[in-house]
Design a protein around this motif. Structure first.
Motif, mmCIF file in Angstrom:
data_model
loop_
_atom_site.group_PDB
_atom_site.id
_atom_site.type_symbol
_atom_site.label_atom_id
_atom_site.label_comp_id
_atom_site.label_asym_id
_atom_site.label_seq_id
_atom_site.Cartn_x
_atom_site.Cartn_y
_atom_site.Cartn_z
ATOM 1 N N VAL A 81 -25.755 11.632 -39.806
ATOM 2 C CA VAL A 81 -26.019 10.319 -40.276
ATOM 3 C C VAL A 81 -26.442 10.744 -41.552
ATOM 4 C CG1 VAL A 81 -27.512 8.341 -40.216
ATOM 5 C CG2 VAL A 81 -26.944 9.287 -38.165
ATOM 6 N N GLY A 82 -26.047 10.037 -42.727
ATOM 7 C CA GLY A 82 -26.224 10.168 -44.144
ATOM 8 C C GLY A 82 -26.184 9.091 -44.798
ATOM 9 N N GLU A 83 -26.762 8.826 -45.981
ATOM 10 C CA GLU A 83 -27.065 7.701 -46.701
ATOM 11 C C GLU A 83 -26.908 7.918 -48.182
ATOM 12 O OE1 GLU A 83 -29.304 6.580 -48.979
ATOM 13 O OE2 GLU A 83 -31.071 8.120 -48.622
ATOM 14 N N GLY A 84 -26.041 6.984 -48.821
ATOM 15 C CA GLY A 84 -25.868 7.218 -50.171
ATOM 16 C C GLY A 84 -25.009 8.599 -50.626
ATOM 17 N N VAL A 85 -25.208 9.364 -51.031
ATOM 18 C CA VAL A 85 -24.731 10.565 -51.525
ATOM 19 C C VAL A 85 -24.511 11.613 -50.127
ATOM 20 C CG1 VAL A 85 -24.783 12.814 -52.972
ATOM 21 C CG2 VAL A 85 -25.634 10.581 -53.836
ATOM 22 N N THR A 86 -25.641 11.530 -49.421
ATOM 23 C CA THR A 86 -25.332 12.518 -48.360
ATOM 24 C C THR A 86 -24.473 11.667 -47.287
ATOM 25 O OG1 THR A 86 -27.502 11.686 -47.291
ATOM 26 C CG2 THR A 86 -27.753 13.412 -48.856
ATOM 27 N N ALA A 87 -23.874 10.433 -47.551
ATOM 28 C CA ALA A 87 -23.207 9.966 -46.307
ATOM 29 C C ALA A 87 -21.568 10.747 -46.610
ATOM 30 C CB ALA A 87 -22.994 8.519 -46.579
ATOM 31 N N HIS A 88 -21.490 11.003 -47.983
ATOM 32 C CA HIS A 88 -20.231 11.927 -48.270
ATOM 33 C C HIS A 88 -20.520 13.468 -48.277
ATOM 34 C CE1 HIS A 88 -18.541 8.936 -50.195
ATOM 35 N NE2 HIS A 88 -19.478 8.335 -51.059
ATOM 36 N N LEU A 89 -21.817 14.009 -48.130
ATOM 37 C CA LEU A 89 -22.183 15.173 -47.662
ATOM 38 C C LEU A 89 -21.846 15.422 -46.083
ATOM 39 C CD1 LEU A 89 -25.337 17.109 -48.600
ATOM 40 C CD2 LEU A 89 -24.293 17.444 -46.354
ATOM 41 N N ALA A 90 -22.083 14.628 -45.296
ATOM 42 C CA ALA A 90 -21.785 14.377 -43.812
ATOM 43 C C ALA A 90 -20.230 14.304 -43.658
ATOM 44 C CB ALA A 90 -22.550 13.111 -43.288
ATOM 45 N N GLY A 91 -19.638 13.724 -44.382
ATOM 46 C CA GLY A 91 -18.254 13.898 -44.469
ATOM 47 C C GLY A 91 -17.523 15.047 -44.769
ATOM 48 N N HIS A 92 -18.294 15.716 -45.664
ATOM 49 C CA HIS A 92 -17.775 17.193 -46.080
ATOM 50 C C HIS A 92 -18.104 18.213 -44.922
ATOM 51 C CE1 HIS A 92 -17.782 20.788 -49.222
ATOM 52 N NE2 HIS A 92 -16.866 20.928 -48.285
ATOM 53 N N VAL A 93 -19.161 17.826 -44.123
ATOM 54 C CA VAL A 93 -19.458 18.729 -42.930
ATOM 55 C C VAL A 93 -18.059 18.507 -42.054
ATOM 56 C CG1 VAL A 93 -20.685 19.141 -40.906
ATOM 57 C CG2 VAL A 93 -21.948 18.711 -43.073
ATOM 58 N N GLY A 94 -17.964 17.057 -41.814
ATOM 59 C CA GLY A 94 -16.795 16.811 -40.859
ATOM 60 C C GLY A 94 -15.387 17.538 -41.471
#
Length: 371
Positions: free
Chosen positions: A182-195
């Motif tokens: 679960v990420g929000e704002g910028v870290t939603a994209h960070l979570a996507g990078h992990v994926g």
């Protein structure tokens, strides 16, 4: 220069000034900043450039040379532990703290924030959902830096380290497909990078109003690999509260949930709108962060999250679509698409449509606009 570009620039300027009101970095103390004569975003920006340039340089040097393990920590919790415990990325710690062979949720706090954003609500969620591990990813020592260096320097390093943590969970029978980020704002994209690093094998990603500027709109876009998209996990659910402003203007998930149409300003932000105007950055931030408030409200076990699948917001408002529960994906694609939720302007925000209307009917007529 279009509105998105201006909005992105103002986000960088004003949010950096807001850091003076937040807890300072563990690794570096922020310089003092006299704001007694500062009244505009432009003044904030000028003061930042004058007083904080050396800080940013020293912090970037720290980012480039310090071990990532010093700046990113994991705090995990379940019914067995009874409290958050610092969790090392190794087999012994996994075995002592985490329940084996159980779904695990990792919450990644936002830029300029810390792990306490989700801490209280995670405990509440654990009481409602048994047999699950919850972890908070804490990168607060690296969170207080300008947006572009954060995106280019910090986020990829944190994403790589989190991906290693997820892979390590396999040692106690928790494969990536049992992990939700679960990420929000910028870290939603960070979570996507992990994926993306894990080649789309994550079980799910929940993105809360992923940032639009620098990722899906504006002059300096990120590569697709670093931007959240449906290929990053088996199931990607995205919540929107400031479409086309600070939030992404394009759908990024399998299931896209638009809160109050995903439009800015959100009803909850009426006080900011009346005081500062709809285009003020504080009002935009209020709408942007409202996705997190609504998501955390959904942790309440008494709330049954019901959304309406619809082609567009106009049809939703016309009542021509059917209610469909959107909280839990079926995995067969039947819950993919666009969903819409109306909220109240006061906590707990999420109510069944009939209960929501009943609550609004009880308010004085003058309160509907002001909340």
């Amino acid at each position: 220069m279009d509105y998105t570009t201006r909005s992105a620039g103002r986000l960088c300027q004003a949010c950096l000034a807001v850091t003076i009101l937040l807890s300072c970095s563990k690794a570096h103390e922020l310089p003092s900043l006299d704001t007694s004569k500062v009244h505009t975003v432009e003044q904030f920006s000028k003061l930042w450039r004058k007083n904080f340039q050396a800080y940013n340089c020293s912090l970037q040097t720290h980012i480039e040379w310090s071990p990532i393990s010093e700046d990113v920590t994991f705090w995990c919790f379940n019914r067995k532990t009874g409290k958050f415990r610092y969790t090392l990325n190794d087999l012994n710690d996994f075995g002592d703290i985490l329940e084996h062979n159980q779904p695990t949720v990792l919450f990644i706090h936002g830029w300029l924030q810390d792990r306490t954003q989700f801490a209280k609500e995670v405990k509440q969620l654990s009481l409602a959902t048994a047999d699950r591990n919850y972890c908070l990813v804490d990168f607060e020592p690296l969170a207080h830096i300008e947006l572009e260096p954060f995106r280019d320097l910090v986020s990829p390093r944190v994403a790589t380290y989190v991906a290693g943590f997820v892979q390590g969970l396999g040692s106690i029978g928790i494969p990536p497909r049992q992990v939700t980020l679960v990420g929000e704002g910028v870290t939603a994209h960070l979570a996507g990078h992990v994926g993306a690093i894990l080649e789309g094998n994550l079980g799910a990603i929940i993105g809360l109003d992923p940032l639009g500027p620098f990722f899906t709109t504006g002059p300096k876009l990120q590569t697709r690999r670093l931007t959240l998209d449906p290929s990053d996990a088996r199931w990607v659910q995205v919540w929107y509260t400031s479409v086309g402003q600070l939030g992404s203007s394009i759908p990024l998930g399998h299931q896209n949930i638009y809160i109050n149409g995903g439009l800015h300003p959100q009803p909850y932000c009426a006080c900011f709108s009346k005081t500062f105007g709809a285009n003020n950055l504080l009002t935009e931030l209020c709408s942007h962060n409202f996705a997190v408030k609504v998501f955390k409200a959904s942790f309440d076990p008494s709330i049954d999250l019901v959304a309406t699948r619809c082609r567009n917001y106009k049809d939703f408002l016309a009542g021509s679509c059917d209610n469909r529960k959107a909280a839990e994906p079926t995995g067969d694609g039947t819950d993919a698409g666009r969903f819409y939720i109306e909220t109240s302007c006061r906590p707990p925000f999420l109510l069944h449509p009939s209960a929501l209307q009943e609550q609004l009917d009880k308010l004085p007529s003058t309160a509907h606009d002001s909340c």
